[in-house]
Design a protein around this motif. Structure first.
Motif, mmCIF file in Angstrom:
data_model
loop_
_atom_site.group_PDB
_atom_site.id
_atom_site.type_symbol
_atom_site.label_atom_id
_atom_site.label_comp_id
_atom_site.label_asym_id
_atom_site.label_seq_id
_atom_site.Cartn_x
_atom_site.Cartn_y
_atom_site.Cartn_z
ATOM 1 N N ALA A 117 57.506 62.564 107.498
ATOM 2 C CA ALA A 117 58.059 61.563 106.577
ATOM 3 C C ALA A 117 59.565 61.454 106.771
ATOM 4 C CB ALA A 117 57.728 61.936 105.141
ATOM 5 N N ASP A 118 60.077 60.245 106.730
ATOM 6 C CA ASP A 118 61.487 59.987 107.030
ATOM 7 C C ASP A 118 62.372 60.314 105.829
ATOM 8 O OD1 ASP A 118 63.921 59.083 107.963
ATOM 9 O OD2 ASP A 118 63.125 57.197 108.750
ATOM 10 N N THR A 119 63.284 61.266 105.990
ATOM 11 C CA THR A 119 64.277 61.599 104.960
ATOM 12 C C THR A 119 65.686 61.236 105.426
ATOM 13 O OG1 THR A 119 64.598 63.854 105.784
ATOM 14 C CG2 THR A 119 62.847 63.526 104.143
ATOM 15 N N ARG A 120 65.778 60.415 106.476
ATOM 16 C CA ARG A 120 67.075 60.035 107.061
ATOM 17 C C ARG A 120 67.835 61.269 107.546
ATOM 18 N NH1 ARG A 120 70.481 55.061 105.473
ATOM 19 N NH2 ARG A 120 69.555 54.175 107.363
ATOM 20 N N GLY A 121 67.106 62.278 107.961
ATOM 21 C CA GLY A 121 67.737 63.470 108.515
ATOM 22 C C GLY A 121 68.280 64.433 107.491
ATOM 23 N N LEU A 122 68.058 64.175 106.209
ATOM 24 C CA LEU A 122 68.560 65.066 105.160
ATOM 25 C C LEU A 122 67.563 66.189 104.907
ATOM 26 C CD1 LEU A 122 69.803 62.342 102.661
ATOM 27 C CD2 LEU A 122 71.225 63.789 104.112
ATOM 28 N N ALA A 123 68.069 67.397 104.810
ATOM 29 C CA ALA A 123 67.227 68.557 104.525
ATOM 30 C C ALA A 123 67.429 69.000 103.085
ATOM 31 C CB ALA A 123 67.566 69.707 105.476
ATOM 32 N N PRO A 124 66.384 69.515 102.436
ATOM 33 C CA PRO A 124 66.546 69.973 101.055
ATOM 34 C C PRO A 124 67.360 71.252 100.991
ATOM 35 C CG PRO A 124 64.370 70.559 101.854
ATOM 36 C CD PRO A 124 65.009 69.717 102.927
ATOM 37 N N ARG A 125 68.228 71.356 100.005
ATOM 38 C CA ARG A 125 68.942 72.622 99.817
ATOM 39 C C ARG A 125 67.960 73.657 99.294
ATOM 40 N NH1 ARG A 125 73.703 70.621 96.372
ATOM 41 N NH2 ARG A 125 73.134 68.704 97.431
ATOM 42 N N PRO A 126 68.267 74.958 99.446
ATOM 43 C CA PRO A 126 67.339 75.992 98.988
ATOM 44 C C PRO A 126 66.987 75.812 97.516
ATOM 45 C CG PRO A 126 69.094 76.958 100.313
ATOM 46 C CD PRO A 126 69.474 75.516 100.083
ATOM 47 N N PHE A 127 65.707 75.960 97.207
ATOM 48 C CA PHE A 127 65.267 75.716 95.837
ATOM 49 C C PHE A 127 65.887 76.716 94.870
ATOM 50 C CE2 PHE A 127 62.116 75.824 92.320
ATOM 51 C CZ PHE A 127 62.273 74.511 91.914
ATOM 52 N N THR A 128 66.118 77.953 95.306
ATOM 53 C CA THR A 128 66.732 78.928 94.399
ATOM 54 C C THR A 128 68.152 78.511 94.026
ATOM 55 O OG1 THR A 128 67.327 80.269 96.336
ATOM 56 C CG2 THR A 128 65.343 80.907 95.096
ATOM 57 N N ARG A 129 68.842 77.837 94.930
ATOM 58 C CA ARG A 129 70.177 77.345 94.592
ATOM 59 C C ARG A 129 70.080 76.250 93.531
ATOM 60 N NH1 ARG A 129 74.416 74.031 98.518
ATOM 61 N NH2 ARG A 129 75.843 73.439 96.852
ATOM 62 N N THR A 130 69.096 75.364 93.706
ATOM 63 C CA THR A 130 68.892 74.310 92.716
ATOM 64 C C THR A 130 68.571 74.901 91.351
ATOM 65 O OG1 THR A 130 68.105 72.758 94.408
ATOM 66 C CG2 THR A 130 67.431 72.326 92.128
ATOM 67 N N VAL A 131 67.692 75.888 91.329
ATOM 68 C CA VAL A 131 67.311 76.506 90.059
ATOM 69 C C VAL A 131 68.510 77.215 89.426
ATOM 70 C CG1 VAL A 131 65.882 78.307 89.008
ATOM 71 C CG2 VAL A 131 64.884 76.743 90.675
ATOM 72 N N THR A 132 69.297 77.907 90.232
ATOM 73 C CA THR A 132 70.483 78.593 89.718
ATOM 74 C C THR A 132 71.437 77.605 89.063
ATOM 75 O OG1 THR A 132 70.330 80.337 91.381
ATOM 76 C CG2 THR A 132 72.471 80.017 90.335
ATOM 77 N N ASP A 133 71.710 76.504 89.736
ATOM 78 C CA ASP A 133 72.635 75.511 89.184
ATOM 79 C C ASP A 133 72.067 74.853 87.931
ATOM 80 O OD1 ASP A 133 74.340 76.084 91.259
ATOM 81 O OD2 ASP A 133 73.821 74.318 92.451
ATOM 82 N N THR A 134 70.746 74.658 87.899
ATOM 83 C CA THR A 134 70.115 74.066 86.719
ATOM 84 C C THR A 134 70.231 74.992 85.519
ATOM 85 O OG1 THR A 134 68.509 72.922 88.139
ATOM 86 C CG2 THR A 134 67.968 73.106 85.806
ATOM 87 N N VAL A 135 69.893 76.263 85.714
ATOM 88 C CA VAL A 135 69.919 77.223 84.605
ATOM 89 C C VAL A 135 71.352 77.440 84.130
ATOM 90 C CG1 VAL A 135 69.431 79.609 83.932
ATOM 91 C CG2 VAL A 135 67.803 78.352 85.365
ATOM 92 N N ARG A 136 72.290 77.506 85.049
ATOM 93 C CA ARG A 136 73.688 77.705 84.663
ATOM 94 C C ARG A 136 74.189 76.513 83.840
ATOM 95 N NH1 ARG A 136 76.966 78.906 89.639
ATOM 96 N NH2 ARG A 136 75.719 80.804 89.537
ATOM 97 N N TRP A 137 73.808 75.304 84.264
ATOM 98 C CA TRP A 137 74.221 74.129 83.495
ATOM 99 C C TRP A 137 73.574 74.131 82.116
ATOM 100 C CZ3 TRP A 137 71.332 70.093 81.458
ATOM 101 C CH2 TRP A 137 72.094 69.100 80.823
ATOM 102 N N LEU A 138 72.298 74.482 82.033
ATOM 103 C CA LEU A 138 71.632 74.549 80.736
ATOM 104 C C LEU A 138 72.351 75.524 79.803
ATOM 105 C CD1 LEU A 138 67.896 74.497 81.864
ATOM 106 C CD2 LEU A 138 68.954 72.848 80.311
ATOM 107 N N ARG A 139 72.811 76.635 80.365
ATOM 108 C CA ARG A 139 73.582 77.579 79.550
ATOM 109 C C ARG A 139 74.921 76.988 79.143
ATOM 110 N NH1 ARG A 139 76.950 81.983 82.506
ATOM 111 N NH2 ARG A 139 77.952 79.979 82.930
#
Length: 345
Positions: free
Chosen positions: A300-322
């Motif tokens: 599937a075409d993502t225009r060459g973009l790769a997902p950042r590590p999911f644990t980084r996403t979760v860390t930033d989400t939880v930190r923002w929620l706090r």
């Protein structure tokens, strides 16, 4: 380039506005409540005055025509994303009719591209989803309304309009102005409100990666109508909870049951939600997603973009929620001891 954005005060919209501004474009936002735009954009370092706003709703043809007039491109990100049974009428109005109104007006006024933000859920159920997947016929209100919007967008594509469709996964990340469904689920898990989980899984990703995909479509517009998938990971519910345990250091005990076996519970919760004033975390839509969701094809075409590590996403989400006061430091666990989130891109 002047880009008109609908849904610019929502999670996907506000991050996409910030990414489009960073890419050097001007932005005009159509917003039902213009007063929400400044507070939503403030944490994302969007300079004051970089974004104009037009008051109006995507179902209002006059307001939409005013918003797209003189624009070079459109990003249609307005959508009601919810499994809350109380919002069915709103989802049908905004997700279905709103898409028809916006894309029709954009075709008349805008040279292109006209980007319609769909969702991977519009293609469920399927064994695998990819560029040639047909529109799904899901048996859940939110997904069904997004599938209906997908049919509208594909009809405009077939007519030769410069419509581009993007498919975000379930999204997390910081700075969620309206505390949407996915962010609320993380909060509820860390508050101990979700001890029972369905088996299965779903594609998940970072809202900032989806925003970068959208910005790229205006910086280097595709030559023909096209479809692109936002970067994502496919996660089982066990893997999703494992990521939360890893970043918070909390045990988060949970029981996993077959998703379809939990359908009656979800249906009863939906019925109860119609009279119960507070949100019930057991939602039929979430159970249905886990039962029928599948992986995005590797080609599937993502225009060459790769997902950042999911644990980084979760860390930033939880930190923002706090930081935003939605979680206590204890509920955020190890993340609760980390420095406050500043601007994370």
């Amino acid at each position: 380039m002047l880009v008109t954005v609908t849904g610019g005060t929502g999670f996907v919209g506000v991050h996409s506005v910030a990414a489009v501004v960073r890419a050097g474009h001007r932005v005009r936002v159509l917003a039902r409540d213009p007063g929400l735009l400044g507070p939503a954009l403030g944490p994302l370092d969007v300079p004051p005055g970089a974004v104009d706003v037009v008051a109006g709703d995507v179902t209002d043809e006059v307001a939409v025509a005013a918003a797209v007039r003189g624009a070079d491109a459109v990003l249609h990100a307005a959508s009601v994303y919810s499994f809350d049974s109380r919002r069915r009428a709103e989802m049908r109005a905004v997700n279905e009719r709103g898409t028809e109104v916006v894309l029709t007006a954009a075709r008349r006024a805008v040279p292109g591209p006209i980007v319609h933000v769909s969702t991977v859920a519009a293609l469920f159920p399927a064994k695998e989803i990819g560029m040639e997947s047909p529109v799904g016929r899901p048996r859940e209100t939110y997904m069904a309304t997004k599938a209906a919007a997908e049919r509208v967008a594909r009809r405009h594509q077939a007519d030769g309009a410069p419509v581009v469709i993007t498919y975000p996964p379930a999204l997390l990340g910081p700075h969620d102005p309206k505390l949407g469904d996915q962010t609320s689920r993380v909060r509820d898990v860390l508050r101990g409100l979700m001890p029972i989980w369905p088996l299965g899984g779903f594609p998940a990703g970072d809202v900032r990666d989806t925003a970068e995909l959208h910005a790229s479509l205006f910086t280097a517009p595709p030559a023909t109508p096209a479809r692109f998938f936002a970067p994502s990971h496919y996660l089982t519910t066990r893997e999703y909870l494992a990521a939360l345990r890893e970043v918070t250091g909390r045990p988060l005990p949970a029981v996993h049951l077959p998703a379809r076996a939990m359908f009656p519970v979800g249906r009863l919760a939906d019925l109860a939600q119609r009279v119960w004033p507070w949100h019930i975390p057991a939602e039929y839509g979430a159970l249905y997603t886990c039962a029928c969701a599948t992986r995005v094809a590797t080609h599937a075409d993502t225009r060459g973009l790769a997902p950042r590590p999911f644990t980084r996403t979760v860390t930033d989400t939880v930190r923002w929620l706090r930081d935003a006061g939605h979680l206590t430091g204890r509920q955020a666990g190890a993340v609760g001891q980390a420095p406050s989130l500043v601007a994370v891109r």
